[in-house]
Write a protein that holds these residues in place. Structure first.
Motif, PDB file in Angstrom:
ATOM      1  N   ILE A 129      18.561 -17.025  -0.510  1.00 47.01           N
ATOM      2  CA  ILE A 129      17.992 -17.508  -1.727  1.00 47.01           C
ATOM      3  C   ILE A 129      16.831 -16.838  -1.984  1.00 47.01           C
ATOM      4  O   ILE A 129      15.951 -16.340  -1.195  1.00 47.01           O
ATOM      5  N   GLY A 130      16.395 -16.464  -3.500  1.00 48.21           N
ATOM      6  CA  GLY A 130      15.225 -15.603  -3.709  1.00 48.21           C
ATOM      7  C   GLY A 130      15.539 -14.369  -3.898  1.00 48.21           C
ATOM      8  O   GLY A 130      16.579 -13.896  -4.341  1.00 48.21           O
ATOM      9  N   LEU A 131      14.506 -13.550  -3.511  1.00 47.62           N
ATOM     10  CA  LEU A 131      14.485 -12.184  -3.655  1.00 47.62           C
ATOM     11  C   LEU A 131      15.491 -11.362  -2.811  1.00 47.62           C
ATOM     12  O   LEU A 131      15.617 -11.612  -1.623  1.00 47.62           O
ATOM     13  N   ARG A 132      16.424 -10.570  -3.426  1.00 45.94           N
ATOM     14  CA  ARG A 132      17.522 -10.007  -2.631  1.00 45.94           C
ATOM     15  C   ARG A 132      17.039  -8.568  -2.359  1.00 45.94           C
ATOM     16  O   ARG A 132      16.265  -7.983  -2.756  1.00 45.94           O
ATOM     17  N   LEU A 133      17.941  -8.012  -1.336  1.00 42.66           N
ATOM     18  CA  LEU A 133      17.525  -6.623  -0.970  1.00 42.66           C
ATOM     19  C   LEU A 133      17.987  -5.832  -1.944  1.00 42.66           C
ATOM     20  O   LEU A 133      18.968  -5.756  -2.779  1.00 42.66           O
ATOM     21  N   ILE A 134      17.170  -4.673  -2.234  1.00 36.72           N
ATOM     22  CA  ILE A 134      17.340  -3.711  -3.302  1.00 36.72           C
ATOM     23  C   ILE A 134      18.190  -2.615  -2.624  1.00 36.72           C
ATOM     24  O   ILE A 134      17.874  -1.990  -1.863  1.00 36.72           O
ATOM     25  N   GLY A 163      12.029 -11.777   1.838  1.00 34.00           N
ATOM     26  CA  GLY A 163      12.812 -11.019   0.722  1.00 34.00           C
ATOM     27  C   GLY A 163      11.348 -10.238   0.062  1.00 34.00           C
ATOM     28  O   GLY A 163      12.083  -8.791  -0.274  1.00 34.00           O
ATOM     29  N   MET A 164      10.405 -10.484  -0.160  1.00 36.69           N
ATOM     30  CA  MET A 164       9.371  -9.357  -0.546  1.00 36.69           C
ATOM     31  C   MET A 164       9.199  -8.400   0.279  1.00 36.69           C
ATOM     32  O   MET A 164       8.931  -7.142  -0.067  1.00 36.69           O
ATOM     33  N   TRP A 165       9.020  -8.623   1.706  1.00 39.33           N
ATOM     34  CA  TRP A 165       8.952  -7.741   2.615  1.00 39.33           C
ATOM     35  C   TRP A 165      10.392  -6.587   2.604  1.00 39.33           C
ATOM     36  O   TRP A 165      10.012  -5.487   2.887  1.00 39.33           O
TER      37      TRP A 165
END
Length: 332
Positions: free
Chosen positions: A2-7, A197-199
C-alpha cells in the motif's frame, strides 16, 4: 504494498539526466566553502561551514533542531542569501550563475508549500515550466504513476492525505530532472508503510546516479542508507566521515553484566571501572572502546568476582549512530 511503489530503474531514468547515470565518485557535485549566515537580529545560523559532496553519493546531514540544517539547504537552493562564503553546484556558483545552479537542484522541503486548489497534474506541470523546460507529458505520467499519484492526477491537492501531498512534493522536485536532490525530513509525519516506500524510492534514485542530501530525525535510516554523515550543531559542522568509519572511530561497545542478586550501589572496589547500575540494580554496564578496551574485559570479570558479585549472564552491544549523534551534540 500500500502506498508508494518500488520504481523500476528504467522509469527512474526518465527523470535522471543522461550524464548523471554513471556517477564518478571523484567529482564533486556540491562544494561549500566557508559559508556563513547571520540574520538581521544578530543570530548566527551558520559559521564557516565547508563541505564537499561527491557526485552520486547519499549524504546525511544530522543535527538537533535549530542547528542550521534548513538554513544551509535554503542557501544552496537560493531561498536565503548567505552572509559570506561560496557555494557551487556542478561548477556553477549559486549567486553568479543562479539559473544553471538552481536547475540542477531538486528540493523536497520539510514544510508542505502547495496551492491546495490546484490539481496534482497542474502543480507538477507548473513546476517543470518554472525552469523553462518544454512540456513532457510522458515524463509527468511516468513520474505520477511511479509515485502512485496517477489516479489522483485530476484531484485538487486539498483532498489528498498528508502522505500523498508529500509524494506530490517529491514529484515537483523531480519533474525538471535534477542532478542534486535535497530531502529535508522527507519521512516526517508519515506512517511506517509510506516511510518504507519513500526509502525504496530514495534507494532507486541513488542507484540511478542522483546525488542526494537528506536531513532526518530517524537516524537509524541514515545509518542504513548514507554513504557519509555530517553532524552540524550551533551552525558549525563538527564532524564529517564515512558512516561506518564514523561508527568505528567514535562508537563504543557496552558490556552488560547480569547479576544474580540486585545491588544498591556499585562497590567501591569497582569504582575505577566506571560501571553503571541498570535494570533496577540487576545489571552493571561497562562502556569501552573496542580497539583498546576488549582486552580488559576478562580483568573486569575477575574484579567483579573478587568483589563477591555473582554473574548470571553477559551481553555486548555496539553504539548506534543515534547514540554517537547524541554524544556529539550534547550540551557541555
Amino acid at each position: 504494498m500500500i502506498g508508494l511503489r518500488l520504481i523500476d530503474v528504467a522509469k527512474v531514468e526518465r527523470v535522471i539526466p543522461n550524464h548523471v547515470k554513471t556517477p564518478d565518485s571523484n567529482q564533486d557535485m556540491l562544494i561549500i566553502d566557508r559559508l556563513g549566515k547571520t540574520y538581521a537580529s544578530g543570530f548566527q545560523a551558520l559559521d564557516e561551514v565547508s563541505l564537499k559532496i561527491r557526485r552520486g553519493e547519499l549524504f546525511a546531514l544530522l543535527g538537533p533542531n535549530g542547528a542550521g540544517k534548513t538554513t544551509l539547504i535554503s542557501i544552496i537552493c537560493g531561498l536565503v542569501t548567505p552572509s559570506s562564503g561560496e557555494v557551487t553546484v556542478d561548477g556553477h556558483d549559486i549567486l553568479g550563475d543562479f539559473r544553471q545552479a538552481r536547475q540542477r537542484i531538486g528540493l523536497v522541503p520539510q514544510e508542505l508549500h502547495i496551492n491546495v486548489f490546484e490539481t496534482v497534474l497542474d502543480t507538477v506541470r507548473f513546476s517543470r515550466g518554472l525552469f523553462g523546460l518544454a512540456p513532457d507529458e510522458a515524463l509527468i505520467e511516468s513520474l505520477l504513476k511511479d509515485l502512485s499519484l496517477w489516479d489522483k492526477r485530476k484531484d485538487p491537492l486539498m483532498t489528498l492525505s498528508g502522505g500523498m501531498k508529500r509524494r506530490v512534493m517529491i514529484a515537483k522536485a523531480l519533474v525538471h530532472e535534477p542532478e542534486l536532490l535535497f530531502l529535508d525530513e522527507p519521512t516526517a509525519g508519515v506512517d511506517v508503510e509510506l516511510r518504507r516506500g519513500m526509502w525504496e524510492l530514495i534507494g532507486r534514485l541513488r542507484s540511478s546516479g542522483v546525488t542526494i542530501v537528506l536531513t532526518t530525525h530517524y537516524i537509524e535510516e541514515a545509518e542504513q542508507m548514507a554513504d557519509r554523515v555530517g553532524v552540524i550543531n550551533r551552525g558549525k559542522l563538527i564532524v564529517v566521515d564515512e558512516t561506518q568509519a564514523l561508527m568505528s572511530r567514535l562508537g563504543k561497545k557496552q558490556l552488560l553484566l547480569h547479576l544474580a542478586a540486585p545491588l544498591d550501589a556499585v562497590p567501591e572496589a569497582l569504582d575505577a571501572w566506571g560501571l553503571e547500575l541498570a535494570d533496577e540494580g540487576h545489571a552493571l554496564h561497562y562502556n569501552f572502546n573496542p580497539d583498546d578496551g576488549s582486552s580488559r574485559v576478562p580483568e573486569l570479570i575477575r574484579a567483579v568476582e573478587a568483589a563477591e558479585i555473582e554473574l548470571t549472564d553477559l551481553d555486548t552491544r555496539k553504539n548506534s549512530l543515534e547514540e554517537i549523534f547524541v554524544d556529539l551534540v550534547r550540551e557541555p
